[in-house]
Design a protein around this motif. Structure first.
Motif, PDB file in Angstrom:
ATOM      1  N   LYS A  83      44.448   4.828   8.247  1.00 50.85           N
ATOM      2  CA  LYS A  83      44.431   5.897   9.265  1.00 50.85           C
ATOM      3  C   LYS A  83      43.159   5.808  10.108  1.00 50.85           C
ATOM      4  N   ILE A 128      48.789  12.658   4.832  1.00 50.98           N
ATOM      5  CA  ILE A 128      49.458  12.150   6.037  1.00 50.98           C
ATOM      6  C   ILE A 128      49.538  13.221   7.131  1.00 50.98           C
ATOM      7  N   GLN A 129      49.132  14.429   6.778  1.00 56.22           N
ATOM      8  CA  GLN A 129      49.228  15.568   7.701  1.00 56.22           C
ATOM      9  C   GLN A 129      48.648  15.230   9.078  1.00 56.22           C
ATOM     10  N   TYR A 178      49.080  12.805  11.081  1.00 55.10           N
ATOM     11  CA  TYR A 178      48.889  11.404  11.501  1.00 55.10           C
ATOM     12  C   TYR A 178      50.156  10.940  12.232  1.00 55.10           C
ATOM     13  N   GLN A 179      50.086  10.917  13.542  1.00 55.37           N
ATOM     14  CA  GLN A 179      51.308  10.727  14.321  1.00 55.37           C
ATOM     15  C   GLN A 179      51.739   9.269  14.445  1.00 55.37           C
ATOM     16  N   LYS A 180      50.995   8.373  13.799  1.00 54.95           N
ATOM     17  CA  LYS A 180      51.473   6.980  13.734  1.00 54.95           C
ATOM     18  C   LYS A 180      52.135   6.708  12.386  1.00 54.95           C
ATOM     19  N   ALA A 181      52.556   7.772  11.700  1.00 55.05           N
ATOM     20  CA  ALA A 181      53.242   7.582  10.412  1.00 55.05           C
ATOM     21  C   ALA A 181      54.726   7.885  10.560  1.00 55.05           C
ATOM     22  N   SER A 195      59.145  17.620   9.708  1.00 50.22           N
ATOM     23  CA  SER A 195      58.278  16.883  10.621  1.00 50.22           C
ATOM     24  C   SER A 195      57.232  17.822  11.246  1.00 50.22           C
ATOM     25  N   ASN A 206      54.002  16.726  13.065  1.00 48.12           N
ATOM     26  CA  ASN A 206      54.732  15.773  13.909  1.00 48.12           C
ATOM     27  C   ASN A 206      54.697  14.331  13.415  1.00 48.12           C
ATOM     28  N   VAL A 207      54.573  14.188  12.130  1.00 42.92           N
ATOM     29  CA  VAL A 207      54.837  12.881  11.534  1.00 42.92           C
ATOM     30  C   VAL A 207      56.343  12.624  11.697  1.00 42.92           C
ATOM     31  N   THR A 208      56.732  11.399  12.042  1.00 47.75           N
ATOM     32  CA  THR A 208      58.161  11.106  12.214  1.00 47.75           C
ATOM     33  C   THR A 208      58.840  10.992  10.846  1.00 47.75           C
ATOM     34  N   ASP A 242      60.720  13.746  15.276  1.00 52.65           N
ATOM     35  CA  ASP A 242      59.257  13.748  15.388  1.00 52.65           C
ATOM     36  C   ASP A 242      58.753  15.183  15.536  1.00 52.65           C
TER      37      ASP A 242
END
Ligand code: NAX
Ligand code: ATP
Ligand code: MG
Length: 329
Positions: free
Chosen positions: A154, A177-178, A180-183, A217, A222-224, A236
């Protein structure tokens, strides 16, 4: 494609999105074509100008005493979709087994070493995407190492697909993972219930799958999320897509690993292509739609040849033809 892009009220445009992204709807041929076109837009051209590695260096974190198939399926799928290099970071014991399956994978026997985080960390600058979880198992030491690997990834902004036992870890510690929008999380039915319970405190509402995926999500910042099932539901936290590409009735183990490995490469391609190529849709949503469609098409083609005896190895043999058929027409 204008359908659904920039939609503020997700529920208001749900019907439009469903039309655009549901392959079984008799009236959706155009919508389906539009959706597939977005995936086609992110596929990089094969030219003589490129060097090895440019089309994707993907790492799979998983593989332990019990499970050697899952990381192999994920890593080989990434290569077959079009990544140039595919690494597996697994335990010492699992490594010779995975190497013996394939000379094409680069296998690092580091995940249970005392320096695991350093040993994986030194590869991170060379990786475009990480797939965390296939065949990882639930050993506390391994999970603790993976937690630190996630933090290091991250910090570098590396896109991360989280599947299988990686999702077990996230259910224990959603904060990992909270936001992290690239997850992208790829839960099956049971994994989704576990996450939903952990994050929202809700038992799964089987009647409203789209609402459940959207809410999870959103709650994760907004993690996908890709909820696999009879239809795959993808969100998302802003938009909800569905993939109901025809697959097969065969539910052999490993199909989810094919999906997460493929997604590793497609996520890299989608982010590299950028939002102009995905017509305003989140690149990760488009990548996820591509991986779901491809996995189900592989299942369909393999089943036509092998029927009930279809296994994931048969599906992997279909990745090339299925990819060409869907995305290179
Ligand atoms: N050849 C291999 O090495 C394979 C290893 N795998 C690994 O096995 C480990 C455990 O994964 P699991 O997926 O079993 O996860 P879990 O250990 O959470 O088990 C889920 C259980 O729920 C059941 N289940 C699945 N879908 C269901 C549904 N829709 N309704 C009701 N029950 C359902 C499954 O049969 C399974 O027994 C992971 O590390 C995974 O990667 C799998 O990927 C399969 C292939
Ligand atoms: N009932 C179903 N009908 C059609 N396709 C399905 C169904 N359930 C799952 N799939 C498809 O199978 C693929 C894998 O999903 P599945 O739920 O089996 O994952 P998984 O349990 O994580 O698999 P794995 O055994 O690799 O861990 C996905 O592409 C999904 O779309
Ligand atoms: Mg799985």
């Amino acid at each position: 494609m204008a359908v659904g892009s920039g939609c503020a009220a997700v529920w208001g445009c749900r019907r439009v999105l469903k039309r655009a992204f549901s392959l079984h709807n008799a009236h959706s041929v155009k919508g389906m074509e539009d959706a597939l076109q977005l995936v086609r837009n992110i596929v990089p051209p094969l030219t003589a100008k490129k060097h090895k590695g440019q089309d994707g260096r993907v790492g799979v974190v998983g593989g332990c005493r019990e499970y050697t198939g899952a990381p192999y399926f994920a890593a080989i799928s990434a290569l077959k979709v079009g990544a140039d290099l595919s690494h597996v970071f697994c335990t010492q014991e699992a490594a010779p087994v995975i190497k013996a399956y394939s000379p094409e994978l680069i296998v690092h026997p580091v995940l249970d070493s005392p320096d695991a985080v350093h040993d994986v960390g030194k590869w991170l600058p060379r990786l475009h995407a990480l797939v965390v979880g296939p065949g990882l198992g639930r050993d506390d030491v391994l999970l603790s190492n993976v937690k630190d690997i996630l933090e290091a990834s991250k910090a570098r902004g590396i896109p991360i697909v989280i599947d299988a036992d990686g999702l077990w870890l996230i259910a224990q510690q959603p904060a990992l993972i909270q936001g992290y929008q690239k997850a992208v999380l790829t839960p099956n039915h049971v994994e989704f219930s576990r996450l939903s319970e952990a994050v929202l405190g809700d038992p799964l509402d089987g009647q409203d799958r789209r609402g459940a995926v959207l809410r999870l999500s959103q709650a994760l910042g907004n993690v996908t999320v890709v909820q696999k099932g009879e239809r795959d539901v993808i969100s998302d936290g802003k938009q909800v897509l569905e993939c109901s590409q025809e697959g097969s009735g065969r539910r052999c183990g490993g199909q989810g690993d094919l999906l997460s490995g493929s997604l590793g490469v497609l996520v890299h391609w989608a982010l590299q292509a950028g939002p102009e190529r995905t017509d305003g849709f989140s690149p990760l949503l488009v990548a996820a739609f591509g991986a779901c469609t491809l996995t189900r098409q592989c299942s369909h083609q393999a089943f036509q040849k092998h029927g009930r005896s279809t296994t994931t190895t048969d599906m992997i043999a279909e990745v090339g033809p299925a990819f060409s058929r869907l995305f290179e027409t």
